[in-house]
Scaffold this motif. Structure first.
Motif, PDB file in Angstrom:
ATOM      1  N   ASP A  31       0.698  -5.278  16.410  1.00 43.43           N
ATOM      2  CA  ASP A  31      -0.223  -4.712  17.428  1.00 43.43           C
ATOM      3  C   ASP A  31      -1.542  -5.201  17.551  1.00 43.43           C
ATOM      4  O   ASP A  31      -2.233  -5.771  18.115  1.00 43.43           O
ATOM      5  CB  ASP A  31      -0.169  -3.199  17.497  1.00 43.43           C
ATOM      6  N   VAL A  32      -2.234  -5.289  16.181  1.00 37.64           N
ATOM      7  CA  VAL A  32      -3.630  -5.914  15.737  1.00 37.64           C
ATOM      8  C   VAL A  32      -3.340  -7.367  16.363  1.00 37.64           C
ATOM      9  O   VAL A  32      -4.463  -8.056  16.805  1.00 37.64           O
ATOM     10  CB  VAL A  32      -3.975  -5.647  14.375  1.00 37.64           C
ATOM     11  N   PHE A  87     -18.827 -17.757   7.839  1.00 40.30           N
ATOM     12  CA  PHE A  87     -19.022 -16.535   8.043  1.00 40.30           C
ATOM     13  C   PHE A  87     -17.404 -15.729   7.915  1.00 40.30           C
ATOM     14  O   PHE A  87     -16.586 -16.209   8.373  1.00 40.30           O
ATOM     15  CB  PHE A  87     -19.387 -15.873   9.317  1.00 40.30           C
ATOM     16  N   CYS A  88     -17.365 -14.447   7.349  1.00 43.74           N
ATOM     17  CA  CYS A  88     -15.854 -14.174   7.065  1.00 43.74           C
ATOM     18  C   CYS A  88     -16.276 -12.637   7.314  1.00 43.74           C
ATOM     19  O   CYS A  88     -17.026 -12.062   6.671  1.00 43.74           O
ATOM     20  CB  CYS A  88     -15.224 -14.204   5.856  1.00 43.74           C
ATOM     21  N   GLN A  89     -15.358 -12.187   7.968  1.00 40.38           N
ATOM     22  CA  GLN A  89     -15.319 -10.580   8.307  1.00 40.38           C
ATOM     23  C   GLN A  89     -13.881 -10.009   8.064  1.00 40.38           C
ATOM     24  O   GLN A  89     -12.980 -10.586   8.415  1.00 40.38           O
ATOM     25  CB  GLN A  89     -15.853 -10.142   9.499  1.00 40.38           C
ATOM     26  N   THR A  90     -13.678  -9.033   7.121  1.00 43.24           N
ATOM     27  CA  THR A  90     -12.435  -8.485   7.063  1.00 43.24           C
ATOM     28  C   THR A  90     -12.579  -6.856   7.303  1.00 43.24           C
ATOM     29  O   THR A  90     -13.594  -6.153   7.048  1.00 43.24           O
ATOM     30  CB  THR A  90     -12.044  -8.576   5.710  1.00 43.24           C
ATOM     31  N   ASP A  91     -11.734  -6.265   8.245  1.00 44.76           N
ATOM     32  CA  ASP A  91     -11.650  -4.760   8.430  1.00 44.76           C
ATOM     33  C   ASP A  91     -10.198  -4.297   8.373  1.00 44.76           C
ATOM     34  O   ASP A  91      -9.176  -4.887   8.620  1.00 44.76           O
ATOM     35  CB  ASP A  91     -12.142  -4.597   9.875  1.00 44.76           C
ATOM     36  N   GLU A  92     -10.286  -2.956   8.005  1.00 43.47           N
ATOM     37  CA  GLU A  92      -9.012  -2.470   8.027  1.00 43.47           C
ATOM     38  C   GLU A  92      -8.883  -1.606   9.193  1.00 43.47           C
ATOM     39  O   GLU A  92      -9.671  -1.072   9.692  1.00 43.47           O
ATOM     40  CB  GLU A  92      -9.132  -1.572   6.815  1.00 43.47           C
TER      41      GLU A  92
END
Length: 87
Positions: free
Chosen positions: A21-22, A9-14
Motif C-alpha cells: 500500500d505504501v 538528502f535522505c528521509q526514512t519514516d515508519e
C-alpha cells in the motif's frame, strides 16, 4: 539570485501500513501533493511503467521553481529512490 544546493538528502519514516500500500502511494507521483504538504505540484515527464531513469518534475511550495528529477533506484515493494545528477 539564490540557488539551492543539496549534495544529498535522505528521509526514512515508519508507516503502519502494508508495504504494498505504501509503495503504491509512491508510484502515483502526480498524487504526491495530496499527502506531501511541502509539494505544490508533481507531474510525470516519462511515459510507460516506472523504471530507473523515469523522469518527473516537482514544485515545492517554498521554492516555486520546478525541478526535474528521475528514479535512480527502483525495485517494486522495496526501493523507490529519486535524485538528480550533480552538475
Amino acid at each position: 539570485m539564490a540557488f539551492l544546493h543539496i549534495d544529498s538528502f535522505c528521509q526514512t519514516d515508519e508507516v503502519s501500513a502494508p508495504v504494498a500500500d505504501v509503495f503504491q502511494a509512491f508510484t502515483e507521483i502526480e498524487t504526491w501533493p495530496t499527502w506531501i504538504s511541502a509539494l505544490a505540484a508533481a507531474r510525470t515527464l516519462s511515459e510507460g511503467p516506472l523504471r530507473v531513469g523515469f523522469r518527473f518534475e516537482l514544485t515545492f511550495r517554498n521554492f516555486p521553481r520546478p525541478f526535474q528529477t528521475e528514479l535512480i533506484d527502483y525495485t517494486p515493494n522495496k526501493v523507490f529512490a529519486w535524485g538528480t545528477e550533480k552538475s
